[in-house]
Write a protein that holds these residues in place. Sequence first.
Motif, mmCIF file in Angstrom:
data_model
loop_
_atom_site.group_PDB
_atom_site.id
_atom_site.type_symbol
_atom_site.label_atom_id
_atom_site.label_comp_id
_atom_site.label_asym_id
_atom_site.label_seq_id
_atom_site.Cartn_x
_atom_site.Cartn_y
_atom_site.Cartn_z
ATOM 1 N N GLY A 152 3.767 -1.148 5.114
ATOM 2 C CA GLY A 152 3.643 0.161 5.746
ATOM 3 C C GLY A 152 2.750 1.093 4.927
ATOM 4 N N LYS A 153 2.962 1.083 3.619
ATOM 5 C CA LYS A 153 2.128 1.907 2.728
ATOM 6 C C LYS A 153 0.680 1.457 2.795
ATOM 7 C CE LYS A 153 5.582 3.152 -0.733
ATOM 8 N NZ LYS A 153 6.045 2.811 -2.092
ATOM 9 N N SER A 154 0.480 0.149 2.820
ATOM 10 C CA SER A 154 -0.873 -0.395 2.873
ATOM 11 C C SER A 154 -1.588 0.047 4.151
ATOM 12 C CB SER A 154 -0.826 -1.923 2.796
ATOM 13 O OG SER A 154 -2.094 -2.478 3.036
ATOM 14 N N VAL A 155 -0.861 -0.008 5.260
ATOM 15 C CA VAL A 155 -1.442 0.384 6.550
ATOM 16 C C VAL A 155 -1.822 1.868 6.518
ATOM 17 C CG1 VAL A 155 -0.870 0.756 8.989
ATOM 18 C CG2 VAL A 155 -0.354 -1.432 7.914
ATOM 19 N N ARG A 156 -1.027 2.675 5.819
ATOM 20 C CA ARG A 156 -1.332 4.113 5.695
ATOM 21 C C ARG A 156 -2.357 4.397 4.599
ATOM 22 N NH1 ARG A 156 4.306 4.093 6.277
ATOM 23 N NH2 ARG A 156 4.667 4.540 4.067
ATOM 24 N N GLY A 157 -2.863 3.325 3.958
ATOM 25 C CA GLY A 157 -3.898 3.488 2.937
ATOM 26 C C GLY A 157 -3.368 3.983 1.607
ATOM 27 N N GLN A 158 -2.050 3.825 1.390
ATOM 28 C CA GLN A 158 -1.449 4.339 0.156
ATOM 29 C C GLN A 158 -1.170 3.248 -0.876
ATOM 30 O OE1 GLN A 158 2.010 5.824 2.053
ATOM 31 N NE2 GLN A 158 1.128 7.823 2.551
ATOM 32 N N ALA A 159 -1.295 2.003 -0.487
ATOM 33 C CA ALA A 159 -0.927 0.923 -1.394
ATOM 34 C C ALA A 159 -1.485 -0.388 -0.879
ATOM 35 C CB ALA A 159 0.610 0.819 -1.475
ATOM 36 N N PRO A 160 -1.448 -1.457 -1.625
ATOM 37 C CA PRO A 160 -1.051 -1.493 -3.026
ATOM 38 C C PRO A 160 -2.174 -1.070 -3.959
ATOM 39 C CG PRO A 160 -1.330 -3.720 -2.168
ATOM 40 C CD PRO A 160 -1.655 -2.788 -1.058
ATOM 41 N N PHE A 161 -3.436 -1.063 -3.462
ATOM 42 C CA PHE A 161 -4.557 -0.728 -4.343
ATOM 43 C C PHE A 161 -5.514 0.242 -3.678
ATOM 44 C CE2 PHE A 161 -3.209 -5.015 -5.667
ATOM 45 C CZ PHE A 161 -2.821 -4.708 -6.955
ATOM 46 N N PRO A 162 -5.090 1.498 -3.480
ATOM 47 C CA PRO A 162 -5.983 2.447 -2.832
ATOM 48 C C PRO A 162 -7.295 2.597 -3.607
ATOM 49 C CG PRO A 162 -4.016 3.529 -3.723
ATOM 50 C CD PRO A 162 -3.809 2.079 -3.860
#
Length: 290
Positions: A274-284
């Motif tokens: 979910g974070k990855s999809v929002r561009g917050q993780a794992p490696f912005p």
Amino acid sequence: RVKERGRGSYGFYQPQMNANLLMRMRLEHAMRQALGEQRMAVHYQPQVNLVTGRIVGAEALIRWTDPEFGAVPPAQFVPLAEESGYIVTLGAWVMEQSVREAARWMHEGMPIVVSVNVSALEFRQADFVERLTRLLAVHHLPPTLLELELTETILLQDAQEMEQRLRALADLGVHLAIDDFGTGYSSLAYLKKLPIHKLKIDQSFIRGLPEDEGDRAIVGAIISMGRALHIEVVAEGVETTTQRAVLQQMECQHFQGFLCAPGLPGAEFRQLLGKSVRGQAPFPSLAPAS
Ligand code: C2E
Ligand code: MG
Ligand code: MG
Ligand code: MG
């Protein structure tokens, strides 16, 4: 005490051998109970795009925690299951869990590929393709969101029949990856002949990066070959930012490894996704400046 190896004699190492055999039998017995007792789980390890820093897929990895033996590593029980044939039951269960989970990611607006390890014995089941087709239909998962990880040795046995099976799967839209690439004994000819989508560079070649010249050469060659043949390349077992940087320089497309995350339980993985999809993780930080 003389070591005797004659017929009917008992060798010096006999007690130890019996202990090992007994241990295997106990493990095997416990393994067969484990599914029913809900002691098996499937964890998901992210695969990350080296340009965008986003999660593009996940490898399904089986986990077993036994009340007596503790966490038993797959390297210990998967070979046991392969020898006894139980891997067919176990593999079907992992496949069902994985397909169900990937369908969930899709329905939650996070469509990524789930990558499932398939042992030779499973893949050789006559109804493998048929069962997989049904499973995908039941869970409404587009076949392109499923990837099978096969080892080079699978391609060697019954080459013609396996080739037909691979084509049937590719026609269906299922992706095919070669696992532990570079460690087998097969020829490279199959790469131009078979519908292979992805090569997974074995972690033994990643470990020596960046110092080991041999590893650098091998990894570089696999990446170049993948590019020329239009086959995606994933580096396995990436643990350090230095290794990641070297792979980026070599224009490898994806990586998988503890640097990002180990295999995670479904709920934990979904959070990270979910974070990855929002561009917050794992490696912005890997994302290109826009
Ligand atoms: P594999 O398919 O090559 O899976 C990658 C293994 O490397 C996994 O070990 C994973 O936890 C580990 N790994 C990932 N990143 C790193 C890293 O950065 N450093 C290190 N040191 N290791 C890393 P795991 O889960 O113990 O599985 C071992 C093997 O067992 C797998 O190798 C695969 O061959 C087999 N296996 C696991 N799950 C299944 C399954 O569901 N079905 C079948 N048939 N085999 C499975
Ligand atoms: Mg694998
Ligand atoms: Mg591997
Ligand atoms: Mg392996």
